[in-house]
Design a protein around this motif. Structure first.
Motif, PDB file in Angstrom:
ATOM      1  N   ASN A   7      -6.319   3.291  -1.635  1.00  0.00           N
ATOM      2  CA  ASN A   7      -6.518   1.840  -1.740  1.00  0.00           C
ATOM      3  C   ASN A   7      -6.118   1.369  -3.130  1.00  0.00           C
ATOM      4  O   ASN A   7      -6.092   2.148  -4.085  1.00  0.00           O
ATOM      5  N   PRO A  15      -6.917   6.180   2.815  1.00  0.00           N
ATOM      6  CA  PRO A  15      -7.763   6.183   1.611  1.00  0.00           C
ATOM      7  C   PRO A  15      -7.917   7.596   1.081  1.00  0.00           C
ATOM      8  O   PRO A  15      -7.949   8.558   1.847  1.00  0.00           O
ATOM      9  N   SER A  68       0.798  -1.227   0.000  1.00  0.00           N
ATOM     10  CA  SER A  68       0.000   0.000   0.000  1.00  0.00           C
ATOM     11  C   SER A  68       0.825   1.269   0.000  1.00  0.00           C
ATOM     12  O   SER A  68       1.978   1.289   0.460  1.00  0.00           O
ATOM     13  N   ASP A 112      -6.404  -2.461   1.342  1.00  0.00           N
ATOM     14  CA  ASP A 112      -6.814  -1.127   1.786  1.00  0.00           C
ATOM     15  C   ASP A 112      -5.625  -0.385   2.376  1.00  0.00           C
ATOM     16  O   ASP A 112      -4.758  -0.981   3.034  1.00  0.00           O
ATOM     17  N   SER A 113      -5.595   0.900   2.152  1.00  0.00           N
ATOM     18  CA  SER A 113      -4.547   1.769   2.683  1.00  0.00           C
ATOM     19  C   SER A 113      -4.973   2.373   4.010  1.00  0.00           C
ATOM     20  O   SER A 113      -6.164   2.535   4.284  1.00  0.00           O
ATOM     21  N   ASP A 137     -11.995   6.565  -2.985  1.00  0.00           N
ATOM     22  CA  ASP A 137     -11.719   5.596  -1.925  1.00  0.00           C
ATOM     23  C   ASP A 137     -12.659   5.821  -0.740  1.00  0.00           C
ATOM     24  O   ASP A 137     -13.115   6.936  -0.485  1.00  0.00           O
TER      25      ASP A 137
END
Length: 456
Positions: A200, A209, A196, A205-206, A215
């Motif tokens: 995302n 986002p 990441s 998922d980051s 996101d």
């Protein structure tokens, strides 16, 4: 009448002796006091001598796309945070240079831009450019630098007085949905992979986002199916999994699925600054339980909360854009409000420019702040699970540690805090080398042999 020879010698020798003495004094001052943030000479001497002896490793430096070009040469002491001259001056043994790709939303006319199909291709191009920069550096300066494919390579290069490059990759975005690209990059020398970055992607998922990319938090509920498959594939390839920048759910799933130790290559504890980008105590413990390492990062805004003055300026900016007052520090560090999804590109560009201009004026964190974060992490998970990273060329750098030439100042801070030389050696690379050994030893032999055959 001529002067006696003894007087001639006195007239000539005394000024010369004074000049030599002054020159020696200046060199001594320059050696012990230049860039010294205020440590006693005894501490600086011990730090310098220790730096000469130990194997030191910075686990996250981004390679600028312009690195190697005129004014940013690898073998010249330029204005950037990393080059071979500074690395030698700092006695940095090696570093993870990151083959990094991210959509070029900020570049070109009328930027920023919403994502297009061309973004993936541009991100792949960035990866290739950075890989060619690394390969070119090794080709052009074989007596100064080499690529470390194994921990033994790293130690050998260190013994030869050469800078050791460890190739890492950050962001699965450019890989699309093609798991085989992990095999390709492992064959080219990649030894650590981070899923990441900001925003995302289709793998994970980051922790940050990006509404501008449409996101939302936990859109995948952690890892996607390909992300879960990637964990096993990376284990099989003997590649370290980097969990920095991941959402909490994604990190938890990696910790559950991985059979090898995991690493946060450039993170700080959330106790220092309460933002999702930093690691909670639970996340720290998950990394420790895997046998892994948290590489505490010298990134100012992750080590020290923003001053009230800066927050006041940001709130004034937000008011001009009809945003409510800051709900948390995460929204202070990037354009992350959900409403931004509906903004025009022009409006986002104006807001982002104002936000980052204000953040640029914020006083930097200090070596003390970094030391406090290291102390906290060591107390929580133990000295065997902590390391050090700079994040140079992507926002990293604190007062006293602005580039790779100043790493002895970090060592001096650790000495001041009472860390033993053995513990400092663990922090500066020993712990990471242990994890690297474990991850490579757990690789599937057939895949590891294919990697060896693919080496340039």
């Amino acid at each position: 009448m001529t002067k006696p020879r003894s007087k001639k010698a006195l007239f000539i020798g005394l000024p010369l002796a004074l000049a030599i003495s002054a020159g020696a004094g200046f060199l001594a001052w320059d050696y012990w006091f230049r860039d010294n943030p205020g440590y006693p000479v005894k501490v600086m001497k011990q730090a310098t001598e220790l730096q000469d002896r130990l194997l030191s490793f910075d686990s996250h430096i981004t390679v600028p796309l312009s690195f190697g070009a005129h004014g940013n040469e690898a073998d010249k002491d330029g204005s950037g945070q990393f080059d071979l001259i500074k690395a030698n001056r700092g006695r940095l043994s090696g570093a993870a240079l990151t083959v990094f790709g991210w959509p070029e939303m900020w570049n070109g006319p009328n930027a920023p831009h919403r994502p297009t199909e061309g973004f993936v291709e541009e991100a792949r191009n960035q990866q290739e450019v950075r890989y060619k920069i690394i390969s070119g550096m090794v080709r052009d300066f074989p007596n100064q630098v080499g690529i470390a494919y194994t921990p033994d390579d790293f130690r050998r290069l260190h013994g030869e007085g050469k800078f050791a490059i460890f190739i890492s990759m950050l962001n699965a975005y450019p890989l699309g949905n093609d798991l085989s690209k992990l095999d390709l990059w492992a064959g080219r020398g990649m030894r650590m992979f981070g899923f990441s970055y900001i925003g995302n992607n289709s793998w994970a998922d980051s922790s940050r986002p990006l509404p501008f990319f449409n996101d939302s938090p936990d859109a995948l509920d952690g890892l996607s199916d390909i992300g879960k498959q990637a964990v096993q594939r990376l284990n099989d390839l003997g590649v370290i999994i980097d969990v920095s920048q991941m959402s909490t759910k994604a990190l938890e799933q990696v910790a559950q699925l991985s059979r090898t130790p995991i690493v946060a290559s450039h993170s700080a504890p959330r106790a220092a600054v309460d933002i999702p980008r930093n690691l909670s105590d639970k996340e720290l413990q998950l990394i420790k339980n895997s046998g892994g390492v948290v590489q505490v990062v010298g990134f100012s805004q992750y080590l020290k909360p923003l001053t009230q003055g800066t927050q006041d300026k940001l709130n004034a900016l937000r008011a001009r854009f009809d945003l409510p007052p800051l709900p948390n520090l995460a929204m202070a560090l990037m354009p992350g409000d959900p409403i931004i999804t509906a903004w025009s590109e022009q409006k986002l560009g104006q807001y982002a420019s104002g936000l980052y201009a204000i953040l640029e004026e914020e006083p930097k964190a200090t070596l003390k702040d970094l030391g406090d974060a290291i102390d906290y992490t060591v107390r929580k998970i133990g000295i065997d699970h902590v390391g050090i990273a700079s994040d140079f060329n992507d926002g990293g750098g604190i007062k006293g540690w602005e580039n790779v030439g100043e790493i002895r100042n970090v060592t001096a801070e650790l000495i001041q805090r009472g860390y033993s030389e053995a513990d400092i050696a663990k922090l500066w690379g020993g712990n990471f080398m242990r994890v690297w050994e474990q991850v490579q030893n757990a690789a599937k032999p057939a895949l590891a042999s294919r990697q060896d055959a693919a080496r340039p």
